[in-house]
Write an enzyme that holds these catalytic residues in place. Structure first.
Site, PDB file in Angstrom:
ATOM      1  N   CYS A  84     -20.482 -72.559 -14.133  1.00 32.81           N
ATOM      2  CA  CYS A  84     -21.534 -71.789 -14.804  1.00 32.81           C
ATOM      3  C   CYS A  84     -22.389 -72.710 -15.689  1.00 32.81           C
ATOM      4  O   CYS A  84     -23.151 -73.516 -15.170  1.00 32.81           O
ATOM      5  CB  CYS A  84     -20.915 -70.632 -15.580  1.00 32.81           C
ATOM      6  SG  CYS A  84     -22.126 -69.342 -16.011  1.00 32.81           S
ATOM      7  N   HIS A 179     -17.643 -67.995 -11.402  1.00 27.69           N
ATOM      8  CA  HIS A 179     -16.420 -68.274 -12.160  1.00 27.69           C
ATOM      9  C   HIS A 179     -15.194 -68.165 -11.255  1.00 27.69           C
ATOM     10  O   HIS A 179     -14.705 -67.057 -11.001  1.00 27.69           O
ATOM     11  CB  HIS A 179     -16.281 -67.302 -13.330  1.00 27.69           C
ATOM     12  CG  HIS A 179     -17.257 -67.542 -14.432  1.00 27.69           C
ATOM     13  ND1 HIS A 179     -16.987 -68.368 -15.496  1.00 27.69           N
ATOM     14  CD2 HIS A 179     -18.524 -67.071 -14.608  1.00 27.69           C
ATOM     15  CE1 HIS A 179     -18.036 -68.395 -16.308  1.00 27.69           C
ATOM     16  NE2 HIS A 179     -18.982 -67.629 -15.792  1.00 27.69           N
ATOM     17  N   GLU A 181     -12.220 -68.971 -12.040  1.00 27.81           N
ATOM     18  CA  GLU A 181     -11.011 -68.741 -12.824  1.00 27.81           C
ATOM     19  C   GLU A 181     -10.657 -67.262 -12.964  1.00 27.81           C
ATOM     20  O   GLU A 181      -9.515 -66.928 -13.302  1.00 27.81           O
ATOM     21  CB  GLU A 181     -11.137 -69.377 -14.211  1.00 27.81           C
ATOM     22  CG  GLU A 181     -12.163 -68.741 -15.143  1.00 27.81           C
ATOM     23  CD  GLU A 181     -13.565 -69.281 -14.983  1.00 27.81           C
ATOM     24  OE1 GLU A 181     -14.360 -69.161 -15.937  1.00 27.81           O
ATOM     25  OE2 GLU A 181     -13.885 -69.819 -13.905  1.00 27.81           O
TER      26      GLU A 181
END
Length: 523
Positions: A84, A179, A181
């Site tokens: 990001c 993202h 994660e």
């Protein structure tokens, strides 16, 4: 084996997901640490990572004072993954362009994977339509890269972000607008695994068995033949520390279980049964309810209460250590998020949300040195280690309980009568969550004592009594949380039981605040 030798550095630019990145890398079996984006070169060289991950950020990368990746990292020849904002600052710093987007992306998005990419190509959960390859990901950005830096190629796109991922021509630097994660990115864990294992070359050394072995060796080297004193609260962290230290140093460990009057219902007896009776750990039960409640009398400020509770713990430890003879070490269940949230990192730029008694409340003149074998670990890692050490699963998988106990779940001044009411209400809530199959579906649940009286009617009689608030949240990282949408029937059952069984309560409410803007605990 040095389980810290092969590791990843995570540069934190202020994202709410930074800790989640670290947890995902740990789940990949690789040690990692979070450092501030301005990490000095000397610290970087001393840490000696095998790869670097750049977090997201609420900042804009195209401003003159925007946080940046240090030049020495860009020139280090190490693999780099920008996420990001991490992608955006890489683009700006390496000669590309970032601009504000007219159509921001927040939530689910579908990227098209373009060409062959050593990070993105061939991941699981891929959707193929008319020879086009797609991945479902999670976006959270307002700015976007509009021009690639020289020597980079675009590796993924969406309709609103045509440059949704990029890779340097030598395959050393990868950057993603989405993202990986978060669990909403379906192939996110596989992507991060590929980065740390295949691109960075890290082995899977960070496992519960290896962590235990390393921690035992470290503790034995640290304390030698000295005696160690542990404040055993019965919570997950201190329980795992007790089991770990007992395995490492045996009878050199003495646990002081402080019955401070701020514990859950019958918790004292449960702790003594598990550790003293079943595991053979030396446990001294210190009945200190009067001492704690006496020092808390008249104190309403949450931070002041935390400091009083923390300092009183240390006073008790000093007293018990004196009785035992020479005790040089105090063991604590400090974990990595405690250190981060208490703004204990040396750059000092984080904001203190609330202090933790085991990081921010220790007196400067404390007589004992600290042993903190869990200081590097996240809560989920602590739980896995607890299971590996043989602790009962119901204890290890219990919801988090604050160090100050009920002291910060009673709003304002803490009194014994309030503690007794709250204990019973909390036990009813937890019992019904288990009975209805919701305990393991929520991340944390508890009752709060609100020192406000409300009129109620029980039978034909008027009741003017206290208010209990219920709190249940769902979260991945405890940095952000959503209030749990418990069934109305469950809430109704809990409310009826509390009011019917506890005559000091006339009203029950349910907290529907999320974090942020609220915190999970009320104080």
């Amino acid at each position: 084996m040095n389980i810290h030798q092969q590791k990843i550095l995570i540069l934190d630019f202020g994202s709410q997901y930074t800790q989640l990145i670290a947890r995902r890398i740990r789940e990949a079996g690789v040690y990692c640490e979070i450092h501030h984006w301005s990490c000095p070169q000397s610290d970087f060289e001393a840490f000696a990572p095998m790869g670097v991950i750049l977090s997201g950020s609420p900042e804009s990368a195209n401003l003159t004072d925007s946080p940046q990746v240090p030049d020495y990292i860009l020139h280090s020849k190490l693999p780099i993954l920008g996420i990001c904002y991490g992608m955006q600052t890489l683009a700006e710093q390496l000669g590309g362009k970032v601009e504000g987007s007219h159509s921001s992306e927040f939530g689910y998005a579908r990227i098209e994977v373009l060409g062959v990419d050593s990070l993105l190509s061939g991941l699981g959960h891929e959707v193929v339509e008319n020879d086009h390859h797609y991945q479902d990901v999670w976006m959270s950005h307002g700015d976007k890269v509009t021009r690639l830096p020289p020597g980079f190629v675009c590796t993924a796109a969406t309709d609103s972000a045509p440059l949704a991922a990029m890779m340097s021509s030598d395959g050393r630097i990868h950057a993603l607008q989405f993202h990986p994660e978060v669990t909403h990115t379906k192939a996110g864990q596989q992507l991060l695994n590929r980065f740390v294992h295949e691109i960075c070359g890290c082995e899977r050394l960070w496992t519960p068995a290896n962590i235990i072995e390393d921690a035992i060796a470290t503790v034995r080297k640290q304390v030698g033949n000295d005696q160690v004193l542990l404040g055993l609260s019965g919570g997950v962290d201190s329980s795992v520390v007790a089991a770990l230290l007992h395995r490492a140093i045996g009878d050199q460990l003495t646990c002081v279980f402080v019955d401070n009057g701020l514990l859950r219902l019958k918790e004292g007896d449960q702790v003594m049964e598990i550790f003293a009776n079943n595991m053979g750990v030396k446990v001294i039960r210190a009945n200190a309810e009067e001492a704690f409640l006496g020092k808390l009398a008249g104190i309403s400020d949450p931070e002041a209460k935390r400091k009083v509770i923390g300092n009183t713990f240390i006073d008790i430890f000093d007293e018990e250590a004196t009785k035992l003879g020479t005790v040089k070490w105090l063991a604590q269940g400090t974990i990595y998020p405690d250190v981060i949230e208490s703004a204990a990192s040396k750059h000092g730029t984080a904001h203190v949300i609330k202090s933790h008694h085991n990081v921010g409340g220790l007196p400067a003149d404390m007589k004992m040195a600290l042993v903190e074998p869990l200081r590097e670990l996240f809560k989920d890692e602590v739980r896995r280690i607890g299971v590996a050490l043989g602790l009962p699963a119901p204890m290890v998988n219990r919801h988090p309980f604050p160090g100050p106990g009920l002291g910060v779940r009673i709003l304002g001044e803490v009194k014994k009568e309030y503690c007794d009411v709250l204990r019973r209400a909390d036990a009813i809530f937890i019992e019904e969550l288990h009975r209805h199959g919701w305990y393991d579906k929520v991340s944390q649940a508890f009752a709060v004592f609100v020192p406000v009286k409300s009129v109620g009617v029980v039978g034909d009689a008027r009741r003017y009594a206290w208010v209990i608030a219920l709190r249940a949240v769902e979260t991945i990282d405890f940095m952000t949380a959503r209030w749990a949408h418990l069934p109305y029937e469950l809430l109704e059952t809990v409310s009826n039981r509390i009011i019917n069984e506890i005559r000091e309560v006339s009203r029950v409410s349910y907290d529907i605040s999320s974090k942020p803007p609220a915190t999970i605990e009320w104080e």
